[in-house]
Design an enzyme around this catalytic site. Structure first.
Site, PDB file in Angstrom:
ATOM      1  N   ASP A  13      42.563 -18.941   0.720  1.00 56.97           N
ATOM      2  CA  ASP A  13      43.605 -17.905   0.708  1.00 56.97           C
ATOM      3  C   ASP A  13      44.913 -18.361   0.073  1.00 56.97           C
ATOM      4  OD1 ASP A  13      41.786 -16.295   2.043  1.00 56.97           O
ATOM      5  OD2 ASP A  13      42.532 -16.885   4.020  1.00 56.97           O
ATOM      6  N   LYS A  16      44.280 -17.625  -5.162  1.00 59.08           N
ATOM      7  CA  LYS A  16      43.466 -17.897  -6.358  1.00 59.08           C
ATOM      8  C   LYS A  16      43.204 -16.621  -7.157  1.00 59.08           C
ATOM      9  CE  LYS A  16      40.327 -19.396  -3.511  1.00 59.08           C
ATOM     10  NZ  LYS A  16      41.066 -19.418  -2.234  1.00 59.08           N
ATOM     11  N   GLY A  40      37.842 -13.601   0.016  1.00 60.60           N
ATOM     12  CA  GLY A  40      38.584 -12.354  -0.151  1.00 60.60           C
ATOM     13  C   GLY A  40      39.726 -12.648  -1.102  1.00 60.60           C
ATOM     14  N   HIS A  41      39.608 -12.189  -2.342  1.00 57.60           N
ATOM     15  CA  HIS A  41      40.607 -12.516  -3.365  1.00 57.60           C
ATOM     16  C   HIS A  41      41.417 -11.263  -3.699  1.00 57.60           C
ATOM     17  CE1 HIS A  41      38.098 -16.227  -4.827  1.00 57.60           C
ATOM     18  NE2 HIS A  41      38.433 -16.276  -3.550  1.00 57.60           N
ATOM     19  N   GLN A 230      37.257 -20.231  -1.413  1.00 56.99           N
ATOM     20  CA  GLN A 230      37.657 -21.120  -0.301  1.00 56.99           C
ATOM     21  C   GLN A 230      38.653 -22.171  -0.833  1.00 56.99           C
ATOM     22  OE1 GLN A 230      33.869 -20.486  -0.514  1.00 56.99           O
ATOM     23  NE2 GLN A 230      34.672 -18.686   0.460  1.00 56.99           N
TER      24      GLN A 230
END
Ligand code: GDP
Ligand code: IMO
Ligand code: MG
Length: 427
Positions: A13, A16, A40-41, A230
Site C-alpha cells: 500500500d 505503487k 489493491g492499487h 505487496q
C-alpha cells in the site's frame, strides 16, 4: 531494452498503483509479475478513483499493452468484477489486456481453504486478505495447480473436480462445518456457479506465452514496466515470516514472474511512504499505538483498498527501508504521501534498533523483539499538497528527503503530495 520495475519497499500500500499510472505513458508494455487479488492499487485522476486488484495499473492508457504475467494468480470472479467496474467508467480492457497462459487460477476451494486455515490458526492468524493466495501458491509449488492455459482444454472440468476433492479432504480434516465459511457472502455452491460464469468471461481475453511476448518486445526495443504487488517486507523469503504473503515481492520476482533474465532488469523504482503502515498481523517496530498513529490513519485515509481494514501506522523505519533497498537493488526512490505529515510539528525516523541490549543497524532473524532508536527532525508544518515545483518545497521537507537519501545512498527522484496523478513532483 531492459525492464524497469516499480515495487513497494514496505508492507504494501505504498502507492505503487499511482506511480505505475503516472509513469506508464513512458512505456509500451506494463506487466504485473506476482501476487493476486490480495493487492489493491488505487489510481485517481480527473475526479475519478479506481482500485485495481489483478489488472496492471497501466490500463488507463488504451494504446499501451498491459499483461498479467505468469507469476500472478487470478481469481476469475474478482477479475470479472474488476472488468465490469472499469467498463461502467468507460475503460475497456479487452482491447489492451493480455493474460499469461501460465498464470495459476484461484479456485473457489482455495478461498475456502484460506478461510479455514486462517480460522484454525487462532491467535496466530496472519490477517490474510482471504483471497486464496496462500493455498493457490501452495498448489503451484506442489505441482497440483490449474492454469489459465488449461481453461479451454477438454479435461479442464476433470482437473478442477480432482483438485476440489483434494481440497475438501483437507478441509474436512480441520472442520466438518465448512458451510459457516462464506465466500463473498455466498454459500459455496452459489459462489462456485458465479466463478464458472466468470471463467467464461475470462475466455474473452487473449491468452499468450507472456515470457516469449515480453522478451520479443525487448528485442524490438519496446519499453516494459514491471508492476509489483505487496511490499518487500511481506516477501515470502525476506519478510517478517510467517506474517508474509506467499510470493516473491522483491525484484527477483520479476525474473520468475515474467520470464526475464536478471541482466534484462533496468531501473528499479522503490516506492515508500514518508511514514509506515501495515495491515494484518506481524512485527512493526515503529508502530504508533497512540494519537499520532490515529492522526496518520485519519489524514492518510489508511484503510485497506482491498479489505477496508484500518491500517496500523507508525514512523518511517530507515533500517527496514535500507534492507529493502539492498534486496531490490533500488536505483531510484519514490516517496509517497508527504502531505499526510503536513501538520506534524516533529517527525521521527528510526535509524537503528535496540535488540538484546545492543544497538543494531539491520533486521535480524528475531524480528519480533526490536525497539526502534529514533532520530527526531522538524516537520514542515505547512500544506504542500498543491506545490508544483521542487523549488517551492519547504526547507524541512528538503531536509527530510536529504536525510533519507544520505541513509540509503539512493536519490529520491519522485515525491508524491496527494492521491491525484497531478500531485506528483519529479526531482
Ligand atoms: P498500492 O497498493 O501500493 O498501490 O497503494 P494503495 O492504493 O493500496 O494505497 C495508497 C493510498 O494512498 C491510496 O488510497 C492512494 O489514493 C493514496 N495516495 C497515493 N499517493 C498519495 C499521496 O501522495 N498522498 C496522499 N494523501 N494519498 C496518496
Ligand atoms: P498491495 O499490492 C498490504 C498482507 C495481508 C496479510 C498478509 C498476507 O495493495 O500493496 P495474503 O492475502 O497475501 O494471504 O495476506 O499480507 N497483504 C497486503 N498488505 N497491501 C497489499 O497489497 C497486501 N497483500 C497482502 O494484510 O497481512
Ligand atoms: Mg494496496
Amino acid at each position: 531494452m531492459k525492464v524497469d520495475v516499480i515495487l513497494g519497499l514496505q508492507w504494501g500500500d505504498e502507492g505503487k498503483g499511482k506511480i505505475v499510472d503516472v509513469l506508464s505513458p513512458d512505456y509500451d508494455v506494463i506487466a504485473r509479475f506476482q501476487g493476486g487479488p490480495n493487492a489493491g492499487h488505487t489510481i485517481e485522476f480527473d475526479g475519478k478513483k479506481f482500485v485495481l486488484h489483478t489488472i496492471p495499473s497501466g490500463i488507463f492508457n488504451p494504446e499501451k499493452i498491459n499483461i498479467i504475467g505468469n507469476g500472478v494468480i487470478i481469481d476469475p470472479f474478482v477479475f470479472l468484477k474488476e472488468i465490469t467496474s472499469l467498463k461502467t467508467k468507460n475503460v475497456h480492457p479487452e482491447k489492451n489486456l493480455l493474460i499469461s497462459k501460465k498464470a495459476h487460477l484461484i479456485l473457489p476451494t482455495h478461498r475456502l481453504l484460506d478461510a479455514v486455515f486462517e480460522a484454525d490458526k487462532g491467535k496466530l492468524k496472519i490477517g490474510s486478505t482471504l483471497k486464496g493466495i496462500g493455498p493457490t501458491y501452495t498448489d503451484k509449488v506442489a505441482r497440483l495447480g490449474v492454469r489459465v492455459g488449461d481453461i479451454c482444454s477438454p479435461d479442464f472440468r476433470q482437473k478442477y473436480e480432482d483438485l476440489k476433492q483434494k481440497h475438501f479432504k483437507t478441509i474436512q480434516s480441520i472442520t466438518l462445518d465448512f458451510a459457516q465459511f462464506k465466500i463473498e457472502g455466498m454459500d459455496f455452491g452459489d459462489y462456485e456457479d458465479k466463478w464458472f460464469d466468470a471463467l467464461e468471461a475470462l475466455k474473452n481475453f487473449k491468452q499468450i506465452d507472456s515470457e516469449i511476448f515480453i522478451n520479443k518486445c525487448l528485442d524490438e526495443n519496446k519499453s516494459v514496466l514491471a508492476e509489483g504487488a505487496q511490499g518487500s517486507l511481506l516477501d515470502i523469503d525476506f519478510g517478517s515470516y510467517p506474517f508474509v504473503t506467499s510470493s516473491s515481492t522483491i525484484c527477483a520476482g520479476v525474473c520468475t514472474g515474467l520470464g526475464i533474465a536478471p541482466s534484462k532488469v533496468g531501473k528499479v523504482f522503490g516506492v515508500f511512504k514518508a511514514y509506515c503502515t501495515r495491515v494484518g498481523s506481524g512485527p512493526f517496530p515503529t508502530e504508533l499505538d497512540d494519537e499520532e498513529g490515529n492522526k496518520m490513519r485519519e489524514i492518510g485515509r489508511e484503510f485497506g483498498s482491498t479489505t477496508g481494514r484500518p491500517r496500523r501506522c507508525g514512523w518511517l523505519d530507515l533500517v527496514a527501508l535500507k534492507y529493502a533497498v539492498m534486496l531490490n537493488g533500488v536505483t531510484e526512490l519514490v516517496m509517497m504521501k508527504a502531505d499526510v505529515l503536513n501538520t506534524f510539528e516533529n517527525l521521527k525516523v528510526s535509524t537503528n534498533y535496540l535488540f538484546n541490549d545492543k544497538i543494531i543497524d539491520y533486521i535480524p532473524f528475531e524480528d519480533h523483539h526490536l525497539q526502534p532508536v529514533y532520530k527526531t527532525v522538524k516537520g514542515w508544518n505547512t500544506e504542500v499538497n498543491n506545490v508544483v515545483k521542487t523549488d517551492s518545497f519547504p526547507q524541512e521537507l528538503n531536509d527530510y528527503l536529504h536525510l533519507i537519501e544520505n541513509e540509503t545512498g539512493i536519490k529520491i527522484t519522485v515525491v508524491s503530495l496527494g492521491p491525484d496523478r497531478t500531485q506528483t513532483i519529479f526531482r
